[in-house]
Design a protein around this motif. Structure first.
Motif, PDB file in Angstrom:
ATOM      1  N   MET A  86       0.808  -1.222   0.000  1.00 32.90           N
ATOM      2  CA  MET A  86       0.000   0.000   0.000  1.00 32.90           C
ATOM      3  C   MET A  86       0.840   1.271   0.000  1.00 32.90           C
ATOM      4  SD  MET A  86      -1.683   0.164   3.861  1.00 32.90           S
ATOM      5  CE  MET A  86      -1.883   1.944   4.079  1.00 32.90           C
ATOM      6  N   ALA A  87       0.529   2.128  -0.962  1.00 33.94           N
ATOM      7  CA  ALA A  87       1.101   3.463  -0.952  1.00 33.94           C
ATOM      8  C   ALA A  87       0.362   4.270   0.110  1.00 33.94           C
ATOM      9  CB  ALA A  87       0.952   4.113  -2.317  1.00 33.94           C
ATOM     10  N   MET A  88       0.985   5.331   0.591  1.00 36.25           N
ATOM     11  CA  MET A  88       0.369   6.189   1.603  1.00 36.25           C
ATOM     12  C   MET A  88      -0.624   7.181   0.996  1.00 36.25           C
ATOM     13  SD  MET A  88       1.204   5.085   4.405  1.00 36.25           S
ATOM     14  CE  MET A  88       1.913   3.458   4.164  1.00 36.25           C
ATOM     15  N   SER A  89      -0.743   7.189  -0.312  1.00 39.00           N
ATOM     16  CA  SER A  89      -1.824   7.944  -0.945  1.00 39.00           C
ATOM     17  C   SER A  89      -3.025   7.008  -1.059  1.00 39.00           C
ATOM     18  CB  SER A  89      -1.407   8.433  -2.323  1.00 39.00           C
ATOM     19  OG  SER A  89      -0.914   7.365  -3.104  1.00 39.00           O
ATOM     20  N   GLN A  90      -4.246   7.589  -1.043  1.00 40.26           N
ATOM     21  CA  GLN A  90      -5.441   6.760  -1.092  1.00 40.26           C
ATOM     22  C   GLN A  90      -5.464   5.904  -2.355  1.00 40.26           C
ATOM     23  OE1 GLN A  90      -7.811   6.514   1.489  1.00 40.26           O
ATOM     24  NE2 GLN A  90      -8.281   4.732   0.294  1.00 40.26           N
ATOM     25  N   TYR A  91      -4.989   6.475  -3.465  1.00 39.39           N
ATOM     26  CA  TYR A  91      -4.901   5.722  -4.717  1.00 39.39           C
ATOM     27  C   TYR A  91      -3.477   5.822  -5.254  1.00 39.39           C
ATOM     28  CZ  TYR A  91     -10.008   5.858  -4.754  1.00 39.39           C
ATOM     29  OH  TYR A  91     -11.325   5.711  -4.430  1.00 39.39           O
ATOM     30  N   SER A  92      -2.986   4.747  -5.851  1.00 40.55           N
ATOM     31  CA  SER A  92      -1.715   4.805  -6.564  1.00 40.55           C
ATOM     32  C   SER A  92      -1.937   5.574  -7.864  1.00 40.55           C
ATOM     33  CB  SER A  92      -1.223   3.396  -6.877  1.00 40.55           C
ATOM     34  OG  SER A  92      -2.103   2.770  -7.788  1.00 40.55           O
ATOM     35  N   PHE A  93      -0.862   6.094  -8.426  1.00 42.75           N
ATOM     36  CA  PHE A  93      -0.994   6.761  -9.722  1.00 42.75           C
ATOM     37  C   PHE A  93      -1.472   5.777 -10.790  1.00 42.75           C
ATOM     38  CE2 PHE A  93       1.375  10.048  -7.559  1.00 42.75           C
ATOM     39  CZ  PHE A  93       0.810  11.193  -8.093  1.00 42.75           C
ATOM     40  N   MET A 140     -13.709  -2.750  14.390  1.00 41.65           N
ATOM     41  CA  MET A 140     -13.649  -2.151  13.066  1.00 41.65           C
ATOM     42  C   MET A 140     -14.095  -3.199  12.045  1.00 41.65           C
ATOM     43  SD  MET A 140     -10.297   0.057  11.897  1.00 41.65           S
ATOM     44  CE  MET A 140      -9.404  -1.211  11.007  1.00 41.65           C
ATOM     45  N   PRO A 141     -14.962  -2.828  11.125  1.00 41.43           N
ATOM     46  CA  PRO A 141     -15.387  -3.827  10.137  1.00 41.43           C
ATOM     47  C   PRO A 141     -14.355  -3.989   9.015  1.00 41.43           C
ATOM     48  CG  PRO A 141     -16.630  -1.777   9.858  1.00 41.43           C
ATOM     49  CD  PRO A 141     -15.674  -1.553  10.989  1.00 41.43           C
ATOM     50  N   ALA A 142     -14.334  -5.163   8.413  1.00 36.44           N
ATOM     51  CA  ALA A 142     -13.598  -5.348   7.159  1.00 36.44           C
ATOM     52  C   ALA A 142     -14.245  -4.434   6.121  1.00 36.44           C
ATOM     53  CB  ALA A 142     -13.683  -6.805   6.714  1.00 36.44           C
ATOM     54  N   TRP A 143     -13.534  -4.103   5.049  1.00 33.85           N
ATOM     55  CA  TRP A 143     -14.093  -3.213   4.042  1.00 33.85           C
ATOM     56  C   TRP A 143     -15.183  -3.946   3.266  1.00 33.85           C
ATOM     57  CZ3 TRP A 143     -14.577   1.612   3.999  1.00 33.85           C
ATOM     58  CH2 TRP A 143     -15.015   2.290   2.846  1.00 33.85           C
ATOM     59  N   GLY A 144     -16.390  -3.362   3.282  1.00 36.31           N
ATOM     60  CA  GLY A 144     -17.528  -4.023   2.641  1.00 36.31           C
ATOM     61  C   GLY A 144     -18.362  -4.818   3.630  1.00 36.31           C
ATOM     62  N   THR A 149     -21.934   1.707  18.384  1.00 36.85           N
ATOM     63  CA  THR A 149     -21.866   0.561  17.451  1.00 36.85           C
ATOM     64  C   THR A 149     -20.519  -0.154  17.545  1.00 36.85           C
ATOM     65  OG1 THR A 149     -20.980   1.916  15.625  1.00 36.85           O
ATOM     66  CG2 THR A 149     -23.384   1.668  15.735  1.00 36.85           C
ATOM     67  N   ARG A 150     -19.481   0.538  18.036  1.00 38.10           N
ATOM     68  CA  ARG A 150     -18.097   0.051  18.021  1.00 38.10           C
ATOM     69  C   ARG A 150     -17.646  -0.339  16.614  1.00 38.10           C
ATOM     70  NH1 ARG A 150     -16.099   0.165  23.023  1.00 38.10           N
ATOM     71  NH2 ARG A 150     -14.074  -0.686  22.505  1.00 38.10           N
ATOM     72  N   ARG A 151     -18.174   0.392  15.622  1.00 40.69           N
ATOM     73  CA  ARG A 151     -17.738   0.139  14.244  1.00 40.69           C
ATOM     74  C   ARG A 151     -17.023   1.376  13.732  1.00 40.69           C
ATOM     75  NH1 ARG A 151     -23.318  -2.006  11.694  1.00 40.69           N
ATOM     76  NH2 ARG A 151     -23.827  -3.513  13.327  1.00 40.69           N
ATOM     77  N   THR A 152     -15.712   1.371  13.885  1.00 42.26           N
ATOM     78  CA  THR A 152     -14.921   2.530  13.486  1.00 42.26           C
ATOM     79  C   THR A 152     -14.594   2.473  11.990  1.00 42.26           C
ATOM     80  OG1 THR A 152     -12.896   1.366  14.049  1.00 42.26           O
ATOM     81  CG2 THR A 152     -13.877   2.723  15.777  1.00 42.26           C
ATOM     82  N   MET A 153     -14.261   3.625  11.455  1.00 45.08           N
ATOM     83  CA  MET A 153     -13.864   3.727  10.046  1.00 45.08           C
ATOM     84  C   MET A 153     -12.377   3.437   9.922  1.00 45.08           C
ATOM     85  SD  MET A 153     -14.787   4.478   6.938  1.00 45.08           S
ATOM     86  CE  MET A 153     -16.262   5.518   6.908  1.00 45.08           C
ATOM     87  N   PRO A 154     -11.996   2.478   9.052  1.00 43.83           N
ATOM     88  CA  PRO A 154     -10.557   2.234   8.889  1.00 43.83           C
ATOM     89  C   PRO A 154      -9.866   3.429   8.229  1.00 43.83           C
ATOM     90  CG  PRO A 154     -11.880   0.447   7.926  1.00 43.83           C
ATOM     91  CD  PRO A 154     -12.821   1.570   8.242  1.00 43.83           C
ATOM     92  N   VAL A 155      -8.668   3.728   8.663  1.00 43.60           N
ATOM     93  CA  VAL A 155      -7.803   4.727   8.033  1.00 43.60           C
ATOM     94  C   VAL A 155      -7.651   4.379   6.545  1.00 43.60           C
ATOM     95  CG1 VAL A 155      -5.357   5.353   7.856  1.00 43.60           C
ATOM     96  CG2 VAL A 155      -6.449   5.236  10.095  1.00 43.60           C
ATOM     97  N   GLY A 156      -8.064   5.312   5.685  1.00 44.60           N
ATOM     98  CA  GLY A 156      -7.910   5.014   4.256  1.00 44.60           C
ATOM     99  C   GLY A 156      -8.831   3.914   3.761  1.00 44.60           C
ATOM    100  N   PHE A 157      -9.972   3.742   4.451  1.00 40.43           N
ATOM    101  CA  PHE A 157     -11.015   2.816   4.017  1.00 40.43           C
ATOM    102  C   PHE A 157     -10.471   1.382   3.876  1.00 40.43           C
ATOM    103  CE2 PHE A 157     -11.574   7.149   2.359  1.00 40.43           C
ATOM    104  CZ  PHE A 157     -12.639   7.528   3.152  1.00 40.43           C
ATOM    105  N   TRP A 158     -10.437   0.831   2.664  1.00 41.32           N
ATOM    106  CA  TRP A 158      -9.996  -0.559   2.463  1.00 41.32           C
ATOM    107  C   TRP A 158      -8.523  -0.752   2.863  1.00 41.32           C
ATOM    108  CZ3 TRP A 158     -11.840   2.852  -1.134  1.00 41.32           C
ATOM    109  CH2 TRP A 158     -10.906   3.429  -2.000  1.00 41.32           C
ATOM    110  N   LYS A 159      -7.731   0.313   2.757  1.00 37.52           N
ATOM    111  CA  LYS A 159      -6.291   0.156   3.026  1.00 37.52           C
ATOM    112  C   LYS A 159      -6.005  -0.088   4.511  1.00 37.52           C
ATOM    113  CE  LYS A 159      -4.023   2.188  -0.909  1.00 37.52           C
ATOM    114  NZ  LYS A 159      -2.987   3.148  -1.364  1.00 37.52           N
ATOM    115  N   GLY A 160      -6.607   0.720   5.369  1.00 38.62           N
ATOM    116  CA  GLY A 160      -6.387   0.541   6.799  1.00 38.62           C
ATOM    117  C   GLY A 160      -6.985  -0.760   7.305  1.00 38.62           C
TER     118      GLY A 160
END
Lengths: 337, 337
Positions: free
Chosen positions: A179-186, B149-153, B221-232
């Motif tokens: 994972m890059a530290m940007s939300q999306y890779s280029f 924290m939930p898995a993404w999706g 809810t104890r459902r936190t948002m992951p940092v960077g959504f799917w990445k975190g």
């Protein structure tokens, strides 16, 4: 549209890449190794750092930013840490060597760290995660990059998106997070621009510093959105510091003085998992974590919860059978190199 | 409102914490060490894992989840890695010992890794980053947690927010990043709820799985948002796997079978920076990175770009002079323990 996509067998891609690299000054063995890394990334579906990136890589060789015959040299060894000078050699080969050495150090003392200065873009960071995992090792690695991300609260890009790779051997495969530290890779943003679609979440900033989902705008400003806003910006800063300090190499703000990206700093840490337990126990631990993860209650039925590296396995299978899908215009450019 | 805030001198807080811990079965020396960690976190402004958390910590001791006299024991040593069993001792003391051992291993072979099973919440992860940095070492550490924290999706929480800590010695101080994989820590959300303010960005999900900025809803809810959504979410999954595998301890889904959070797995990696270069060169490298970082063009004039750990230094100074600000109702609860 589909007629614009060719399916190139992996062996053919490997041969084409190898002969091009030889033509551009790579010794034969190095050409084959480097071509293998580019081909493997393409088989795995990471086209942005595989076949799609190959012309740029060759261009950097032609311009003298990447020295095809250069070998990394040992600067400093102390116990389980080594510092290597990359001598501006091909990034993927330097990174492969560094991973190999980190695995060697891990074999002899449990954990090993190799820090590499003055190297080049390693292309797909996941390559070295897979390499370490195949050697039975956990992998923690990261690289710095040119500046392409603003600090939190800033307008101009002074941070790199400094990819972080974690890998864990699992069965005959691996769990690999790249994972890059940007939300999306280029790469991902270029793909979205090509498809004329907006990003799912804000991916960066426009020229006025406002968040945007428009991939084309972000590619132009080169101001990406940090993962987790302030958090990813902080993590990127620390990864750059660590890479520069541990390797004795350049940091992002120094790399950024050049017009193009070269002379990077990278860190490769391997841990020999085989020392910590029987592989069947390790696989069982991972399996039980994945079983629980996969039994998540889904937001939308039909959608899947996937783990890092999972999609790669599916793509690898498909591309091995059907050939690697490549945009016709890209492949035509490749064979002309 | 200000009359609701007391300013407790650090020495007084330390004395109060120490005597309470002795009363609850801590041997005197351990009581003092543990009280020091809670006090230092409070001096540094990390109240959520300092004074504000102290009553819960004592409650866990009273209920037998944290065993005040338990000592960690060595399970396995191989080269530069050690596995320790935490024996459900006090999390901060176990983590401090593990960091101490990691520093020792780094001193003898450049890099050292200690993995700790069956331990308890380490409170403020940054404590161990500061500890390693004071010992001249880079620090990479992480812990797993109960599922929050939930898995993404996914709708339900199956991942921990598994804090990651990176630290680098700098001058007589340190650069310390201490980040949970959720966009906000529960401490930060509790503070926002107390102040009746919304979060700056989506911090989690409501009961229907929709993103929300309402801290109270997310705490419920104890459902936190992951940092960077799917990445975190992916990073949290890998950190849990690594913590469980390297320590031979429990993973989040196993910890989650208990009603409260105990029996955690943690990893502590230290790298001896003094081996890699003169400290003046190291400080200069960091300084030049920070100088560039701070010269960012700001989004709003008057706003500052800060680096991880910077605010801590300012708060530490203020709290040392003026005393540690504590909500009156919290301090009244503490002294009754």
């Amino acid at each position: 549209m589909d007629s614009d996509v060719l399916h190139i067998p992996a062996q053919e891609m490997l041969n084409v890449f190898t002969s091009i690299l030889v033509k551009h000054g790579f010794p034969v063995e190095k050409a084959l190794q480097c071509a293998t890394i580019f081909t493997d990334s393409s088989i795995d579906g990471i086209y942005s750092h595989g076949v799609n990136r190959f012309p740029t890589f060759v261009d950097y060789v032609a311009k003298g930013h990447v020295l095809p015959a250069a070998e990394p040299s040992l600067k400093n060894a102390m116990g389980s840490i080594e510092q290597w000078e990359g001598n501006l050699g091909p990034g993927p080969l330097n990174a492969m060597m560094a991973t190999h050495r980190a695995i060697g150090l891990a074999r002899s003392s449990g954990i090993g760290c190799v820090a590499l200065s003055n190297t080049n873009h390693w292309m797909r960071g996941g390559s070295y995660g897979w390499q370490a995992a195949r050697g039975g090792c956990v992998f923690i690695g990261f690289t710095n990059t040119i500046a392409n991300m603003p600090a939190w609260g800033a307008k101009d890009a002074r941070l790199g998106n400094n990819p972080l790779v974690l890998a864990i051997p699992y069965q005959d495969e691996a769990i690999v997070l790249d994972m890059a530290m940007s939300q999306y890779s280029f790469g991902a943003m270029e793909l979205a621009r090509l498809k004329n679609t907006m990003l799912e979440v804000d991916g960066g900033f426009d020229a006025n510093g406002n968040p945007t989902r428009d991939p084309g705008v972000i590619i132009d400003t080169r101001r990406t959105m940090p993962v987790g806003f302030w958090k990813g910006a902080g993590l990127a800063l620390l990864l750059d510091m660590l890479a520069a300090l541990l390797s004795g190499g350049l940091s992002t703000h120094e790399i950024n003085k050049n017009a193009v990206e070269y002379g990077l700093s990278q860190v490769f840490i391997a841990i020999d998992l085989s020392r910590l337990g029987d592989s069947s126990i390790i696989n069982k631990t991972i399996e039980s974590i994945l079983d629980d993860y996969k039994s998540s209650v889904l937001v939308e039925s039909g959608r899947k919860v996937i783990y890092p590296g999972q999609r790669v396995l599916e793509t690898r299978k498909a591309n091995t059978i059907k050939g690697i899908p490549v945009q016709r215009r890209i492949w035509e450019r490749v064979v002309m190199l």
